[in-house]
Design a protein around this motif. Structure first.
Motif, short mmCIF file in Angstrom:
data_model
loop_
_atom_site.label_atom_id
_atom_site.label_comp_id
_atom_site.label_asym_id
_atom_site.label_seq_id
_atom_site.Cartn_x
_atom_site.Cartn_y
_atom_site.Cartn_z
N GLY A 292 -9.83 27.23 -37.65
CA GLY A 292 -9.53 28.60 -37.26
C GLY A 292 -10.17 28.96 -35.93
N LYS A 293 -9.88 30.17 -35.46
CA LYS A 293 -10.43 30.60 -34.16
C LYS A 293 -11.96 30.63 -34.18
CE LYS A 293 -6.61 33.14 -32.16
NZ LYS A 293 -5.76 33.47 -33.35
N ASP A 294 -12.52 30.92 -35.38
CA ASP A 294 -13.98 30.99 -35.49
C ASP A 294 -14.62 29.60 -35.60
OD1 ASP A 294 -12.98 30.30 -37.92
OD2 ASP A 294 -14.03 31.87 -39.06
N GLY A 295 -13.81 28.56 -35.48
CA GLY A 295 -14.36 27.21 -35.55
C GLY A 295 -14.55 26.69 -36.97
N LYS A 296 -14.19 27.52 -37.94
CA LYS A 296 -14.33 27.05 -39.33
C LYS A 296 -13.04 26.35 -39.79
CE LYS A 296 -17.10 29.70 -42.28
NZ LYS A 296 -17.18 30.89 -43.13
N THR A 298 -9.89 25.66 -42.00
CA THR A 298 -9.02 26.56 -42.78
C THR A 298 -8.12 25.79 -43.73
OG1 THR A 298 -7.33 26.48 -41.06
CG2 THR A 298 -8.93 28.29 -40.92
N LYS A 316 -10.67 27.54 -48.40
CA LYS A 316 -11.86 28.17 -47.81
C LYS A 316 -12.90 27.12 -47.42
CE LYS A 316 -11.27 32.34 -50.60
NZ LYS A 316 -10.95 32.10 -52.01
N GLN A 338 -12.09 23.80 -29.23
CA GLN A 338 -13.51 23.88 -29.58
C GLN A 338 -14.16 22.50 -29.72
OE1 GLN A 338 -11.15 25.59 -31.73
NE2 GLN A 338 -12.22 27.37 -32.57
N VAL A 556 -19.54 22.55 -38.44
CA VAL A 556 -18.53 23.30 -39.20
C VAL A 556 -19.09 23.53 -40.60
CG1 VAL A 556 -16.13 23.33 -39.98
CG2 VAL A 556 -16.72 22.17 -37.85
N LYS A 557 -19.54 24.75 -40.83
CA LYS A 557 -20.32 25.03 -42.05
C LYS A 557 -19.53 24.84 -43.34
CE LYS A 557 -24.48 26.15 -40.64
NZ LYS A 557 -24.71 24.89 -39.92
N ASN A 558 -18.21 24.99 -43.26
CA ASN A 558 -17.44 24.85 -44.50
C ASN A 558 -16.74 23.49 -44.59
OD1 ASN A 558 -15.55 25.37 -42.54
ND2 ASN A 558 -14.29 26.73 -43.84
#
Ligand SMILES: Cc1cc2nc3c(=O)[nH]c(=O)nc-3n(C[C@H](O)[C@H](O)[C@H](O)COP(=O)(O)OP(=O)(O)OC[C@H]3O[C@@H](n4cnc5c(N)ncnc54)[C@H](O)[C@@H]3O)c2cc1C
Ligand code: SF4
Lengths: 599, 223
Positions: A292-296, A298, A316, A338, A556-558
């Motif tokens: 995603g745009k936030d770098g997480k 998806t 998630k 990113q 990437v935390k997730n």
């Protein structure tokens, strides 16, 4: 929720798990039992061990006496589907054309991955194995220690069922009382090796394997594993009651349709599916992680192998458990603004430090084992005894020319005959007619083999990267391998060969392998032991590692890696029990963090 | 840049190393150390035979996956030689009674490199045997009496002892014997002949009987 096709996916899941082997299986089990909605993507086809396992098939009932061929490398009846060192439509390349710099990459494209076939040897890493750098200044320490993983080893052993004994030996951890199932009785060659090993100081003891030598205690284990979760207890108890005890016949490598040994498809996936929280999409070849745009993360993007269309699942949290090589491949193939060098790769270390196990084997002939009264030695369908590494003191005192240990796997030769000549020609020489049959009977069972399974130290020369031009049949860029052994591994292989020769001679036997001068004469090619780990190491410093101590990528935390990729070292202990223990631990962390709203 | 087509096959040196270590089926847990008898080419396409995903829920007969190619005459020679190597006796039936000739036909007709290599030795070898039999006794090999068959086979049964003019035929005999006995000992009759007693479900595994332990001078250490 069941096994589905790619057009039946739900709009969003809590967790997407890539790969259905040991790591993916454990992750799915723990998360679905905790109520997480999961989707599992598997590049191979669906596989039903109940109907597809060749149990009592004889070798004369398969083509060519069921011998190994390039299409079925472990013999016709072996459980592996669409697997081997070559997989149809999915090549890989080598950076060097020198043999000793090439990597043999074994893959099994099927639900359950390599766990349908694996040797089921299930050893715990010991305290030293988590802190190798602190002990000898080589390689890397883990950011965790034995104490962090201990309880998860116990949980996995209770869940899957592991036989063995507690011997209290150095760096060879005992399990809590009552956890291990009874060890099977020693066979002739094993007992004879044990007796003579003593003379050389080699401790030959019962091995630990994921085989039920008796049925699991379905009344009590589920309560211990899921103390606060009645529903999970009930599901697990039912699954455990569906597993029979080993009936001492049929090689485990073919899989087990009475579910007496561990494979993901008989032990992890059935209860995970029974929760109703798991969708599995077979034939779904994941190409990249969606960001995603936030770098997480998806979700993931996959190719439906049936019609080559692209599909997406949203989730998630994303868990990669596709095996070291494949997880690295997915990460490096995930490129965007990113992360131009691949996903979670700010350290530049994705793909680096891949390890296998040091393999070297010596065979021998032992006259004492000739002409034994015929008796059934099928046993638990694999090894019963082994020798854990025993020279810690000598090594620490600097008396050996290599830094890490190896254990010895061993076997006799009273297995099911057929396909190939059961007696080497140089024993029977020109015999034919009744003379030949008498000689065959005499020599049958008199051959022994010992294999080194040793620790490889991670090095700069052993890594995988994306091949700049070659793609697989699904358009996904493939891996290009680099391989290198250091003197530690080569010297270890020589030491092992000498030890095995001495053991065979102590048994009054003769060595059947050629003389070994250098490690290159005997060491197996990289990858051949099929214990590939590393490639996205865990560590304490984000600049020097890809994952933190929870198998979670720093960047990437997730995103979690739950196969062997985060291993900073590859102890001589076969890796799978540790993969499962760490996957369970990571799953508990995910559950905890999700409750806190952190991911 | 190396494309998959360009990198070399695993060399003979590696192959020979495997042969040296394990020619017998060992009851190892980690089967990765067993020899294969062919040359894997990691990462490359493999020759097509029964495929990498054959149906394992059934039994197969020679001819099910690829056509059998021996001529009726060749089959006669194969049967006679297989029965000479594995005759009916106190240890069990003759090779032909347990379909060893079918198996040999399947083997020399198979599409894999190892078997194709054997076929290159076996097919000319069968012809040599017939020619030799006619030269010495003016008869087909299968029509010879046992003494006559032995007269030929004694000259070729062990390559290191064979005279130079018989070296090639001796190489054939060795290969043929390997294939024939590999087939024979895969059958229930062959299991009996060699002393294999497994592949039956048991309630418990008690380890070797006392008689075996005594003979080896060991005690059962797992209680
Ligand atoms: C001959 C043999 C003997 C072994 N013996 C032992 C032993 O005795 N003890 C031991 O500890 N270990 C042993 N191993 C190793 C053991 O099998 C592995 O360590 C274990 O299976 C690793 O689990 P995993 O989940 O990481 O990978 P796998 O079991 O390989 O599962 C990975 C899965 O991911 C799937 N996948 C890959 N790429 C993608 C993609 N792009 N998209 C979707 N899915 C994908 C694969 O198809 C596969 O099903 C042995 C292995 C072999 C083959
Ligand atoms: S030996 Fe036992 S565990 Fe292994 S496949 Fe046979 S019955 Fe199953």
């Amino acid at each position: 929720m069941p096994i589905i096709t790619s057009d039946q996916v739900q709009p969003e899941y809590d967790v997407a798990i890539v790969g259905s082997g040991a790591g993916g299986g454990q992750m799915a089990y723990t998360l679905t039992q905790a109520g997480f909605k999961c989707v599992m993507l598997e590049s191979g086809r669906s596989y039903n061990p109940d109907t597809e396992t060749a149990m009592f098939q004889r070798n004369d009932q398969g083509p060519l006496g069921s011998v190994s061929t390039p299409e079925k490398m472990f013999g016709f009846w072996d459980a592996t589907v669409n697997g081997g060192w070559s997989v149809p439509g999915e090549p890989y390349t080598q950076a060097s054309n020198k043999e000793e710099e090439q990597f043999w990459w074994w893959r099994a494209r099927m639900m359950g991955g390599r766990t349908n076939h694996w040797g089921r040897i299930s050893l715990r890493n010991g305290e030293y194995d988590f802190k190798p750098y602190s002990r000898d200044g080589l390689g890397f320490d883990w950011p965790i220690g034995y104490k962090d993983v201990k309880d998860y080893y116990t949980k996995v052993e209770m869940l899957i069922g592991v036989y063995g004994t507690n011997e209290g030996l150095e760096n060879t951890p005992d399990s809590p009382k009552g956890v291990l199932l009874p060890a099977p009785k020693g066979r002739a060659a094993e007992l004879y090796s044990q007796k003579h090993g003593k003379k050389l100081g080699i401790p030959i003891i019962p091995i630990h394997r994921a085989v039920l030598t008796k049925t699991l205690d379905a009344d009590n284990i589920p309560k211990k594993l899921h103390p606060k979760n009645k529903r999970a207890q009930k599901i697990l108890a039912e699954a455990m009651r569906g597993r029979a005890a080993c009936f001492w016949a049929t090689p485990c490598g073919r899989g087990c349709n009475i579910r007496a040994n561990y494979q993901s498809t008989t032990v992890h996936l059935p209860p995970a599916l029974a929760t109703g929280n798991l969708d599995i999409i077979p034939d779904a070849h994941v190409r990249e992680v969606l960001i995603g745009k936030d770098g997480k993360a998806t979700g993931v993007l996959f190719i439906n192998k049936k019609n080559r269309s692209e599909g997406r699942v949203k989730a998630k949290i994303v868990v990669l458990a596709a095996s070291s090589g494949e997880t690295v491949r997915i990460m490096l193939n995930t490129k965007n603004a990113q992360s131009p060098n691949g996903l979670a790769n700010s350290s530049g270390l994705v793909g680096k430090y891949i390890m296998d196990t040091v393999g070297a084997s010596v065979g021998g002939h032992v006259p004492a084992l000739e002409n034994l009264p015929p008796h059934n030695e099928d046993g638990a369908g694999g090894s019963h005894f082994y020798a854990p590494w025993w020279l810690y003191k000598e090594q620490h005192a600097g008396k050996l020319n290599f830094a890490r240990g190896y254990h010895i796997e061993m076997g006799g030769s009273r297995g099911m005959p057929g396909g190939r000549n059961p007696v080497p020609s140089d024993f029977v020489k020109g015999a034919y007619g009744t003379k030949f049959k008498e000689e065959a009977r005499r020599y049958y069972g008199s051959f022994v083999g010992y294999s080194c399974r040793g620790e490889m130290i991670p090095n700069e020369g052993s890594f995988a990267e994306i091949d700049p031009t070659v793609k697989d049949d699904y358009g996904v860029p493939v891996l290009r391998w680099h391989w290198k052994w250091s003197d530690h591994e080569l010297n270890m292989a020589v030491h092992a060969a000498q030890t095995f020769s001495a053991l065979i001679e102590a048994m009054g036997g003769t060595v059947r392998s050629k003389k070994v001068k250098t490690g290159h004469d005997i060491i197996e090619p990289g990858g051949k032991i099929i214990h590939e780990v590393g490639g996205a190491l865990m560590g304490a410093d984000p600049k020097k590692s890809v994952c933190n101590k929870w198998n979670q990528t720093w960047d990437v935390k997730n995103l979690f890696l739950c196969d062997g990729t985060p291993f900073p070292s590859n102890a001589d202990k076969n890796p799978t029990l540790t993969i499962m223990a760490l996957a369970w631990r990571a799953a508990d962390h995910i559950i905890e963090e999700a409750r806190k709203g952190n991911i | 840049m190396e494309t998959p087509e360009k990198f070399p096959r695993i060399s003979r040196r590696v192959l020979l190393k495997w042969f040296a270590t394990a020619t017998t089926a060992m009851t190892m847990g980690d089967m990765a150390s067993i020899s294969f008898g062919f040359t894997p080419t990691p990462g490359k396409e493999v020759p097509k035979g029964y495929g990498q995903d054959p149906d394992l829920s059934q039994y197969y007969n020679p001819g099910d996956f690829w056509p059998l190619t021996l001529t009726p005459e060749q089959r006669k020679t194969v049967t006679a030689l297989a029965d000479l190597i594995l005759p009916e006796d106190h240890l069990g039936p003759a090779a032909s009674a347990v379909r060893v000739p079918d198996f040999i036909d399947e083997w020399v007709s198979a599409p894999y490199p190892d078997q194709m290599d054997d076929a290159k030795v076996v097919i000319p070898g069968l012809k040599w045997l017939e020619d030799e039999s006619k030269k010495r006794f003016k008869k087909d090999f299968s029509s010879l009496n046992e003494k006559q068959k032995r007269a030929i086979c004694d000259d070729i049964c062990w390559p290191p002892d064979a005279k130079p003019e018989f070296k090639q035929a001796a190489n054939f005999f060795s290969r043929f014997r390997n294939i024939a006995v590999g087939a024979y000992y895969g059958t229930p009759e062959g299991w009996k002949a060699i002393g294999y007693e497994g592949n039956v479900p048991l309630m418990s595994f008690d380890g070797p009987p006392q008689e075996v332990l005594d003979k080896l001078g060991v005690t059962q250490t797992v209680k």
